[in-house]
Design a protein around this motif. Structure first.
Motif, PDB file in Angstrom:
ATOM      1  N   ILE A  57      98.461  27.434-165.411  1.00 36.91           N
ATOM      2  CA  ILE A  57      99.357  27.574-166.563  1.00 36.91           C
ATOM      3  C   ILE A  57      98.726  26.946-167.798  1.00 36.91           C
ATOM      4  CG2 ILE A  57     101.585  26.879-167.522  1.00 36.91           C
ATOM      5  CD1 ILE A  57     102.721  27.073-164.654  1.00 36.91           C
ATOM      6  N   GLU A  58      98.150  25.758-167.645  1.00 38.82           N
ATOM      7  CA  GLU A  58      97.516  25.057-168.767  1.00 38.82           C
ATOM      8  C   GLU A  58      96.329  25.842-169.328  1.00 38.82           C
ATOM      9  OE1 GLU A  58      96.398  21.191-167.500  1.00 38.82           O
ATOM     10  OE2 GLU A  58      98.457  20.447-167.306  1.00 38.82           O
ATOM     11  N   SER A  73     100.499  20.456-151.861  1.00 42.30           N
ATOM     12  CA  SER A  73     100.131  19.683-153.051  1.00 42.30           C
ATOM     13  C   SER A  73      98.948  20.325-153.777  1.00 42.30           C
ATOM     14  CB  SER A  73      99.784  18.250-152.651  1.00 42.30           C
ATOM     15  OG  SER A  73     100.898  17.616-152.052  1.00 42.30           O
ATOM     16  N   ARG A 109      98.560  25.572-159.504  1.00 36.04           N
ATOM     17  CA  ARG A 109      99.510  26.316-160.322  1.00 36.04           C
ATOM     18  C   ARG A 109      99.658  25.668-161.703  1.00 36.04           C
ATOM     19  NH1 ARG A 109     105.222  26.482-161.142  1.00 36.04           N
ATOM     20  NH2 ARG A 109     105.989  28.625-161.435  1.00 36.04           N
ATOM     21  N   SER A 110      99.732  24.360-161.724  1.00 34.34           N
ATOM     22  CA  SER A 110      99.860  23.636-162.994  1.00 34.34           C
ATOM     23  C   SER A 110      98.627  23.849-163.862  1.00 34.34           C
ATOM     24  CB  SER A 110     100.053  22.142-162.717  1.00 34.34           C
ATOM     25  OG  SER A 110     100.081  21.397-163.911  1.00 34.34           O
ATOM     26  N   ARG A 111      97.454  23.809-163.259  1.00 40.83           N
ATOM     27  CA  ARG A 111      96.210  23.991-164.012  1.00 40.83           C
ATOM     28  C   ARG A 111      96.087  25.417-164.553  1.00 40.83           C
ATOM     29  NH1 ARG A 111      91.238  20.615-162.479  1.00 40.83           N
ATOM     30  NH2 ARG A 111      92.101  18.560-162.028  1.00 40.83           N
ATOM     31  N   LEU A 125     100.361  23.325-155.751  1.00 38.60           N
ATOM     32  CA  LEU A 125     101.142  22.896-156.910  1.00 38.60           C
ATOM     33  C   LEU A 125     100.224  22.423-158.037  1.00 38.60           C
ATOM     34  CD1 LEU A 125     104.023  20.962-155.086  1.00 38.60           C
ATOM     35  CD2 LEU A 125     104.139  23.226-156.121  1.00 38.60           C
ATOM     36  N   GLU A 126      99.157  21.712-157.670  1.00 39.89           N
ATOM     37  CA  GLU A 126      98.192  21.265-158.671  1.00 39.89           C
ATOM     38  C   GLU A 126      97.470  22.469-159.289  1.00 39.89           C
ATOM     39  OE1 GLU A 126      95.759  19.000-161.141  1.00 39.89           O
ATOM     40  OE2 GLU A 126      97.582  18.418-160.050  1.00 39.89           O
TER      41      GLU A 126
END
Length: 311
Positions: free
Chosen positions: A136-137, A126, A132-134, A129-130
């Motif tokens: 990209i943003e 988790s 990775r999302s950040r 995944l968090e």
């Protein structure tokens, strides 16, 4: 029907996930003693006799297979299942202990139209995944560093085959090396240095290096298997610096600040199951392959692992 090959501790973790997902599966092991121990721990019967025996007696090919045997057996078992006609395989890292064997699996998978994925479950933490999302943003990774220090005083006592210990960076440390390059990008240039050695890994015990990824991010790494340390990954964007140490937790240091802040994550699945395993198995069975490490991806970076290790 899923075949879970292997009746060790990792397979116990897999049964917990498979039971929760409600899929049909059988566990395949070799000896009666290990099968009995497995049933005590997992509450699941084991088909004994090994993979070859099961294949010789089977009239139907399973929908998929998960291979969780000893590292030294991964290549042979995977080869057998591909030849038998299994089209979807999730195999524990590192799938094999040499580039030639990895390339054999890759070429065989093409010939037999088989999809093979390497089980790097840390990609599905988790915290990861968090992060990775950040990333990209925030426009991507600009630099990163990682440490894959192993605790020699514990590893030297493990009951493992000599070949597994001699290739320990492949057998175990690739968990963190894969994660770092998964987050930061595949290397296009790398300089690696290896020194020292220990009884179980005479090839080297102190590792350091640096390079640049295909996307232009700079990276560095280190590990000292004769000193103190732990696995860690640090990822930097133009906005923030992120820390995975331990990997299950994510911290952020914002630009212009000194203090690190804990990032809140929904990690209930990582607490209920072996971290990352539930989402990894679910992605594999549902053929959601975006985050999984394919045999081609593994093959393409395998020589980097060997260079880092000095093999």
């Amino acid at each position: 029907m899923i075949w879970l090959i292997g009746s060790g501790g990792m397979s116990v973790d897999y049964t917990t996930v498979l039971n929760s997902l409600g899929v049909d599966y059988i566990v395949v092991g070799r000896g009666a003693n290990s099968a009995e121990e497995f049933k005590k721990r997992a509450g699941v019967d084991v088909v004994v006799g090994g993979t070859e025996k099961l294949i010789s007696e089977s009239t139907e090919v399973p929908d998929a297979a998960i291979i969780s045997v000893g590292v030294e057996q991964l290549y042979n078992v995977t080869s057998l299942l591909i030849e038998f006609g299994v089209k979807n395989i999730l195999v524990e890292k590192p799938a094999a202990l040499s580039f030639n064997e990895i390339d054999d699996l890759y070429q065989l998978s093409i010939k037999k139209s088989c999809s093979i994925f390497i089980a790097y479950n840390r990609r599905f933490f988790s915290s990861v995944l968090e992060l990775r999302s950040r990333v990209i943003e925030e426009g991507g990774v600009t630099s990163f560093n990682f440490e894959f220090t192993e605790w020699s005083h514990k590893i030297e006592k493990l009951d493992k085959p000599e070949i597994v210990l001699e290739k320990w960076l492949l057998s175990n440390s690739t968990h963190i090396v894969d994660l770092a390059f998964y987050l930061g990008g595949k290397p296009s240039e790398i300089a690696s240095f290896v020194r020292g050695g220990v009884s179980w890994h005479p090839n080297g015990s102190v590792f350091t290096g640096s390079g640049v990824t295909e996307k232009g991010a700079l990276f560095s790494y280190c590990a000292n298997w004769e000193s103190a340390g732990r696995w860690a990954v640090e990822v930097l964007t133009k906005e923030n610096r992120y820390y995975l140490s331990p990997i299950e937790e994510l911290q952020v240091q914002k630009r212009g600040q000194i203090n690190k802040e804990a990032v809140e994550i929904n990690d209930q699945l990582d607490k209920s199951f072996k971290p990352g395993l539930y989402k990894q198995v679910k992605a594999f069975l549902e053929k959601d392959h975006d985050l999984l490490c394919s045999i081609k991806e593994h093959r393409d970076i395998f020589s980097v692992y060997e260079k880092i290790a000095g093999y």
